[in-house]
Write a protein that holds these residues in place. Sequence first.
Motif, mmCIF file in Angstrom:
data_model
loop_
_atom_site.group_PDB
_atom_site.id
_atom_site.type_symbol
_atom_site.label_atom_id
_atom_site.label_comp_id
_atom_site.label_asym_id
_atom_site.label_seq_id
_atom_site.Cartn_x
_atom_site.Cartn_y
_atom_site.Cartn_z
ATOM 1 N N ASN A 1 -24.038 31.760 20.528
ATOM 2 C CA ASN A 1 -24.901 31.891 19.355
ATOM 3 C C ASN A 1 -24.159 31.462 18.096
ATOM 4 O O ASN A 1 -22.995 31.800 17.885
ATOM 5 C CB ASN A 1 -25.387 33.323 19.180
ATOM 6 C CG ASN A 1 -26.287 33.464 17.953
ATOM 7 O OD1 ASN A 1 -25.858 33.912 16.899
ATOM 8 N ND2 ASN A 1 -27.534 33.040 18.092
ATOM 9 N N GLY A 2 -24.892 30.721 17.243
ATOM 10 C CA GLY A 2 -24.333 30.293 15.982
ATOM 11 C C GLY A 2 -25.073 30.899 14.805
ATOM 12 O O GLY A 2 -26.290 30.676 14.649
ATOM 13 N N PHE A 3 -24.380 31.724 14.031
ATOM 14 C CA PHE A 3 -24.850 32.210 12.741
ATOM 15 C C PHE A 3 -26.143 33.041 12.830
ATOM 16 O O PHE A 3 -26.985 33.011 11.933
ATOM 17 C CB PHE A 3 -25.024 31.044 11.769
ATOM 18 C CG PHE A 3 -23.837 30.114 11.753
ATOM 19 C CD1 PHE A 3 -22.625 30.529 11.231
ATOM 20 C CD2 PHE A 3 -23.917 28.851 12.316
ATOM 21 C CE1 PHE A 3 -21.520 29.689 11.227
ATOM 22 C CE2 PHE A 3 -22.825 28.000 12.316
ATOM 23 C CZ PHE A 3 -21.618 28.415 11.779
ATOM 24 N N GLU A 4 -26.312 33.734 13.971
ATOM 25 C CA GLU A 4 -27.305 34.813 14.135
ATOM 26 C C GLU A 4 -28.748 34.375 14.347
ATOM 27 O O GLU A 4 -29.630 35.227 14.502
ATOM 28 C CB GLU A 4 -27.208 35.800 12.965
ATOM 29 C CG GLU A 4 -25.827 36.425 12.828
ATOM 30 C CD GLU A 4 -25.721 37.362 11.631
ATOM 31 O OE1 GLU A 4 -26.760 37.847 11.151
ATOM 32 O OE2 GLU A 4 -24.582 37.586 11.189
ATOM 33 N N TYR B 1 -20.048 33.889 20.205
ATOM 34 C CA TYR B 1 -20.735 34.038 18.918
ATOM 35 C C TYR B 1 -19.851 33.471 17.811
ATOM 36 O O TYR B 1 -18.643 33.739 17.756
ATOM 37 C CB TYR B 1 -21.034 35.507 18.623
ATOM 38 C CG TYR B 1 -21.432 35.780 17.186
ATOM 39 C CD1 TYR B 1 -22.697 35.421 16.721
ATOM 40 C CD2 TYR B 1 -20.541 36.357 16.285
ATOM 41 C CE1 TYR B 1 -23.059 35.645 15.408
ATOM 42 C CE2 TYR B 1 -20.895 36.589 14.973
ATOM 43 C CZ TYR B 1 -22.156 36.225 14.522
ATOM 44 O OH TYR B 1 -22.510 36.438 13.216
ATOM 45 N N GLU C 1 -22.466 23.603 13.663
ATOM 46 C CA GLU C 1 -22.739 23.231 12.283
ATOM 47 C C GLU C 1 -23.966 23.893 11.684
ATOM 48 O O GLU C 1 -24.122 23.922 10.466
ATOM 49 C CB GLU C 1 -22.875 21.705 12.179
ATOM 50 C CG GLU C 1 -21.586 20.975 12.551
ATOM 51 C CD GLU C 1 -21.724 19.476 12.461
ATOM 52 O OE1 GLU C 1 -22.890 18.992 12.434
ATOM 53 O OE2 GLU C 1 -20.692 18.785 12.422
ATOM 54 N N LYS C 2 -24.869 24.399 12.528
ATOM 55 C CA LYS C 2 -26.098 24.987 12.001
ATOM 56 C C LYS C 2 -26.482 26.198 12.840
ATOM 57 O O LYS C 2 -26.030 26.354 13.975
ATOM 58 C CB LYS C 2 -27.221 23.953 12.007
ATOM 59 C CG LYS C 2 -27.457 23.280 13.345
ATOM 60 C CD LYS C 2 -28.463 22.143 13.214
ATOM 61 C CE LYS C 2 -28.643 21.396 14.526
ATOM 62 N NZ LYS C 2 -29.571 20.262 14.386
ATOM 63 N N PRO C 3 -27.328 27.070 12.297
ATOM 64 C CA PRO C 3 -27.726 28.265 13.041
ATOM 65 C C PRO C 3 -28.539 27.923 14.288
ATOM 66 O O PRO C 3 -29.307 26.963 14.308
ATOM 67 C CB PRO C 3 -28.584 29.036 12.025
ATOM 68 C CG PRO C 3 -28.173 28.516 10.694
ATOM 69 C CD PRO C 3 -27.850 27.066 10.915
ATOM 70 N N SER D 1 -15.807 27.885 12.875
ATOM 71 C CA SER D 1 -16.928 27.382 13.665
ATOM 72 C C SER D 1 -16.535 26.341 14.710
ATOM 73 O O SER D 1 -17.389 25.877 15.466
ATOM 74 C CB SER D 1 -18.000 26.795 12.740
ATOM 75 O OG SER D 1 -17.472 25.724 11.983
ATOM 76 N N GLY E 1 -19.927 33.281 13.586
ATOM 77 C CA GLY E 1 -20.616 33.756 12.393
ATOM 78 C C GLY E 1 -19.958 33.345 11.101
ATOM 79 O O GLY E 1 -20.441 33.691 10.021
ATOM 80 N N ASN E 2 -18.872 32.607 11.202
ATOM 81 C CA ASN E 2 -18.105 32.221 10.025
ATOM 82 C C ASN E 2 -17.912 30.708 10.031
ATOM 83 O O ASN E 2 -17.373 30.149 10.988
ATOM 84 C CB ASN E 2 -16.740 32.934 10.038
ATOM 85 C CG ASN E 2 -15.945 32.715 8.769
ATOM 86 O OD1 ASN E 2 -16.126 31.719 8.078
ATOM 87 N ND2 ASN E 2 -15.048 33.642 8.476
ATOM 88 N N LYS E 3 -18.356 30.043 8.971
ATOM 89 C CA LYS E 3 -18.231 28.585 8.887
ATOM 90 C C LYS E 3 -16.784 28.128 8.992
ATOM 91 O O LYS E 3 -16.486 27.030 9.472
ATOM 92 C CB LYS E 3 -18.823 28.095 7.562
ATOM 93 C CG LYS E 3 -20.346 28.034 7.532
ATOM 94 C CD LYS E 3 -20.858 26.825 8.304
ATOM 95 C CE LYS E 3 -22.361 26.651 8.126
ATOM 96 N NZ LYS E 3 -22.866 25.471 8.879
#
Length: 259
Positions: A132-135, A29, A100-102, A36, A31-33
């Motif tokens: 998973n990226g950014f939820e 996971y 880079e993106k959710p 990332s 969750g922080n740019k």
Amino acid sequence: MRKFIFLYVFLFCGICFAHFGMIIPDVDYVGNKNESTIGVKIMFAHPFDGQTITMEKPEEFGVIVNGEKVSLTNKLKETKVTGYNEKNGHTGYFLKYTLEKPGDYIFYFISKPYWESVDDKYTIHYTKVIVNGFELQDTWYKEIGLKTEIVPLTCPYTIYKGNTFSGIVKVDGNVAPFTDVKVEYYNENGRAKIPNPLFETQIIKCDGNGVFSYSFPESGWWGFSAVNTDDKNEISYRDKLKKVEIGADLWIRVHIFRK
């Protein structure tokens, strides 16, 4: 005579260890740019036993995010991977990747066929892991079109120790009933112990719909490998056509619930 018996037992046990294709990212996971960029390690190994195996560069390695496939094969860097139970490591691969993106990032590889002399057949691994990226949870439950794959029925990156994971095994897009699924713990530091050798690789039999379930007794990385034979493909070995075993591998990180 005693030396001969010992050698026979050692070789016999050695070939029983499950051979897994592995994709192990730093995290499951992001969750922080600012954090990332993650490392992704790729290898062949006997995960619990701490033995690695030399791996050719995959036929294909990539990531699927928001339904878009991105090839990463040419970005892989050869490295040496070493298990806790060996002095000299073997060839594996590594890369740094930036989310880079959710969305759900489904990393996968298709191995080159390799010859298994003991089983008199070739083997190809189709291996996946999901980060998973950014939820945004959008595609973890979807097929990605591999020859064979384990499709999660339980979200694979929100698993606690003691939770049950379920998946469905597919071959050519169709369910694969009664498939044997091997389960093994990535015993990275060698600290995990088992009651006897049979616990090293546990085996689940899928039901008639290709579904299996497993409850995790410990935190860490766990691998599933669903093994079938490709009835549509044979590969020549010394002028004789040989069967091809196909393994659908999926890696899941199990977390600890903290109060």
